[in-house]
Design an enzyme around this catalytic site. Structure first.
Site, PDB file in Angstrom:
ATOM      1  N   LYS A  21      13.770  -5.071  20.925  1.00 17.34           N
ATOM      2  CA  LYS A  21      13.677  -4.724  22.438  1.00 17.34           C
ATOM      3  C   LYS A  21      13.419  -6.045  23.334  1.00 17.34           C
ATOM      4  O   LYS A  21      12.746  -6.753  22.795  1.00 17.34           O
ATOM      5  CB  LYS A  21      12.629  -3.735  22.502  1.00 17.34           C
ATOM      6  CG  LYS A  21      12.318  -3.184  23.801  1.00 17.34           C
ATOM      7  CD  LYS A  21      11.226  -2.284  23.682  1.00 17.34           C
ATOM      8  CE  LYS A  21      11.004  -1.591  24.992  1.00 17.34           C
ATOM      9  NZ  LYS A  21       9.697  -1.142  25.104  1.00 17.34           N
ATOM     10  N   LYS A  37       2.185  -9.535  29.652  1.00 16.39           N
ATOM     11  CA  LYS A  37       1.868  -9.158  28.391  1.00 16.39           C
ATOM     12  C   LYS A  37       2.265 -10.239  27.274  1.00 16.39           C
ATOM     13  O   LYS A  37       2.457 -10.025  26.247  1.00 16.39           O
ATOM     14  CB  LYS A  37       2.662  -7.928  28.023  1.00 16.39           C
ATOM     15  CG  LYS A  37       2.249  -6.736  28.949  1.00 16.39           C
ATOM     16  CD  LYS A  37       2.928  -5.490  28.499  1.00 16.39           C
ATOM     17  CE  LYS A  37       2.424  -4.237  29.311  1.00 16.39           C
ATOM     18  NZ  LYS A  37       2.887  -3.002  28.871  1.00 16.39           N
ATOM     19  N   LYS A  83       9.415  -7.189  19.679  1.00 21.13           N
ATOM     20  CA  LYS A  83       9.582  -6.858  21.163  1.00 21.13           C
ATOM     21  C   LYS A  83       9.067  -7.792  22.020  1.00 21.13           C
ATOM     22  O   LYS A  83       8.040  -8.502  21.926  1.00 21.13           O
ATOM     23  CB  LYS A  83       8.500  -5.620  21.319  1.00 21.13           C
ATOM     24  CG  LYS A  83       8.362  -5.175  22.955  1.00 21.13           C
ATOM     25  CD  LYS A  83       7.587  -3.850  23.081  1.00 21.13           C
ATOM     26  CE  LYS A  83       7.156  -3.512  24.366  1.00 21.13           C
ATOM     27  NZ  LYS A  83       6.408  -2.362  24.572  1.00 21.13           N
ATOM     28  N   ARG A 122       8.159   0.711  33.946  1.00 26.04           N
ATOM     29  CA  ARG A 122       6.804   0.823  34.286  1.00 26.04           C
ATOM     30  C   ARG A 122       6.660   1.604  35.721  1.00 26.04           C
ATOM     31  O   ARG A 122       5.457   2.088  35.658  1.00 26.04           O
ATOM     32  CB  ARG A 122       6.002  -0.796  34.516  1.00 26.04           C
ATOM     33  CG  ARG A 122       6.090  -1.522  33.101  1.00 26.04           C
ATOM     34  CD  ARG A 122       5.570  -2.979  33.245  1.00 26.04           C
ATOM     35  NE  ARG A 122       5.756  -3.587  31.754  1.00 26.04           N
ATOM     36  CZ  ARG A 122       5.715  -4.872  31.667  1.00 26.04           C
ATOM     37  NH1 ARG A 122       5.561  -5.808  32.702  1.00 26.04           N
ATOM     38  NH2 ARG A 122       5.983  -5.422  30.607  1.00 26.04           N
ATOM     39  N   TYR A 178      18.917   5.284  27.975  1.00 24.84           N
ATOM     40  CA  TYR A 178      18.806   6.451  28.949  1.00 24.84           C
ATOM     41  C   TYR A 178      20.047   6.830  29.183  1.00 24.84           C
ATOM     42  O   TYR A 178      20.314   7.959  29.903  1.00 24.84           O
ATOM     43  CB  TYR A 178      18.132   5.721  30.195  1.00 24.84           C
ATOM     44  CG  TYR A 178      16.803   5.129  29.981  1.00 24.84           C
ATOM     45  CD1 TYR A 178      15.728   5.909  29.843  1.00 24.84           C
ATOM     46  CD2 TYR A 178      16.764   3.758  29.608  1.00 24.84           C
ATOM     47  CE1 TYR A 178      14.593   5.524  29.619  1.00 24.84           C
ATOM     48  CE2 TYR A 178      15.420   3.160  29.432  1.00 24.84           C
ATOM     49  CZ  TYR A 178      14.188   3.898  29.264  1.00 24.84           C
ATOM     50  OH  TYR A 178      12.971   3.556  29.118  1.00 24.84           O
TER      51      TYR A 178
HETATM   52  N1  LIG Z   1       4.411   0.011  25.452  1.00 22.94           N
HETATM   53  C1  LIG Z   1       5.022   0.325  26.592  1.00 22.94           C
HETATM   54  C2  LIG Z   1       6.481   0.371  26.555  1.00 22.94           C
HETATM   55  N2  LIG Z   1       7.182   1.152  25.776  1.00 22.94           N
HETATM   56  C3  LIG Z   1       8.494   0.921  25.879  1.00 22.94           C
HETATM   57  C4  LIG Z   1       8.595  -0.111  27.196  1.00 22.94           C
HETATM   58  C5  LIG Z   1       9.718  -0.369  27.993  1.00 22.94           C
HETATM   59  C6  LIG Z   1      11.024   0.299  27.911  1.00 22.94           C
HETATM   60  C7  LIG Z   1      12.012   0.057  28.976  1.00 22.94           C
HETATM   61  O1  LIG Z   1      11.572  -0.754  29.658  1.00 22.94           O
HETATM   62  O2  LIG Z   1      12.712   1.082  29.025  1.00 22.94           O
HETATM   63  C8  LIG Z   1       7.343  -0.424  27.325  1.00 22.94           C
HETATM   64  C9  LIG Z   1       6.976  -1.347  28.668  1.00 22.94           C
HETATM   65  C10 LIG Z   1       6.095  -2.409  28.375  1.00 22.94           C
HETATM   66  O3  LIG Z   1       5.849  -3.018  27.075  1.00 22.94           O
HETATM   67  O4  LIG Z   1       5.535  -2.983  29.157  1.00 22.94           O
END
Ligand SMILES: NCc1[nH]cc(CCC(=O)O)c1CC(=O)O
Length: 332
Positions: free
Chosen positions: A256, A225, A202, A212, A321
């Site tokens: 991701k 992050k 990720k 968010r 989505y």
């Molecule tokens: N742990 C949070 C999380 N779980 C899924 C997503 C992102 C999913 C998306 O953007 O569709 C995130 C956002 C992040 O890490 O800030």
């Protein structure tokens, strides 16, 4: 594999592209509804929905409405739904205790869906960010996101979700050691059948912005992050993370975001051959929808082409989505 392509005009590669029938015969990969996991956003309340402004077509749903959505997904043949709770700013805390509350929004929705639509797989999210007053996936101590204390909390969260009936746990937090800790706890507490789909690779991505907004973490997040999510320049590290998570007990792994990281998807699938998924994240969805709304792209066509790309990259499935819209087209 030996390649036997004779010189032109003996070989004319256009011959196999001449008609829809020939193109269908030689197509190497196809997308099916079995490949789709549908991420949905939850909110408190009754029989209500809220449009997420930066994700046209996506809504936060109350628990009763998400049950209806799960029924619709099942009737479309979508195998899994993935839950993300929107938590109001004023109930977020520094100790994130809501995350492992057996009656939190996500756990109530899991129970309601498993009661009403037992055959659809429910996937959940494991990370502290929706509950954290700081918006981070882990506890913040003196400005640092601490690892091991966070893992203890994530294990409690995992057990509460397994207890609620989740089929697949999705740790999206990127802490070290969490998969092994969760797997051991699940085995010890009678949840040996629960799967873990690790968000293994990720990246620290700007493509998560609309998500968010959807979960109400944008305002809360202090800083970025980058000390736990991956640097977008790295590929070898992604393979190390996947290998590590598999060794710790992940059943499925994820890359991701999706579209900008298809090279990573292909590399993971080729190297490990395990069930591998990508998350076509909120920003990817938003940019395609925005262009379609402006009439700059054909929304339906780019949706299907983008999803086909994940299959061509070797993946077993996609969190998107677009799942219900794509399923309707795939079902004809
Ligand atoms: N742990 C949070 C999380 N779980 C899924 C997503 C992102 C999913 C998306 O953007 O569709 C995130 C956002 C992040 O890490 O800030």
């Amino acid at each position: 594999m030996a390649r036997t392509t004779a010189p032109f005009p003996t070989t004319r590669l256009r011959r196999n592209r001449r008609s829809p029938a020939l193109r269908a015969l030689v197509r190497e990969t196809v997308l099916t509804v079995d490949d789709l996991i549908w991420p949905v956003f939850l909110m408190e309340g009754d029989n209500d929905a809220y449009d997420v402004p930066s994700m046209p077509g996506v809504q936060r749903l109350t628990v009763d409405r998400v049950v209806t959505a799960a029924k619709e997904a099942e009737s479309l043949g979508i195998p899994a739904i993935c839950l993300f709770p929107f938590i109001e700013q004023d109930v977020k805390t520094e100790d994130c205790a809501g995350a492992w509350d057996p009656d939190n929004l996500s756990n109530r929705a899991t129970k309601a869906i498993k009661d009403a639509v037992p055959d659809i797989a429910v996937m959940t999210d494991i990370a502290l960010d929706p509950y954290n007053i700081n918006g981070h996936d882990g506890f913040v101590v003196d400005g640092e996101i601490v690892n091991d204390r966070t893992v203890d909390a994530l294990v409690k969260m995992a057990l509460a979700q397994a207890e609620a009936g989740a089929d697949i746990l999705g740790p999206s937090d990127m802490m070290d050691g969490r998969i092994g800790a969760m797997r051991a706890a699940l085995e010890a507490e009678g949840h040996s059948h629960v799967s873990i789909m690790s968000y293994s690779a990720k990246y620290a991505s700007a493509f998560y912005g609309p998500f968010r907004d959807a979960v109400g973490a944008s305002g809360a997040l202090k800083g970025d992050k980058k000390t736990y999510q991956m640097d977008p320049g790295n590929a070898e590290e992604a393979l190390r993370l996947v290998e590590r998570d598999l060794m710790e007990g992940a059943d499925m792994v994820m890359v991701k975001p999706g579209m900008p990281y298809l090279d990573i998807c292909r590399a993971v699938k080729d190297r490990f051959g395990v069930p591998t998924y990508a998350y076509q994240v909120s920003g990817e969805y938003a940019m395609l929808q925005a262009a379609a709304q402006n009439g700059w792209l054909d929304g339906e066509k780019v949706m299907m082409e983008s999803l086909a790309g994940f299959k061509r990259a070797g993946l077993d499935g996609i969190l998107t989505y677009f799942a219900p819209e794509a399923a309707k087209i795939l079902n004809g």
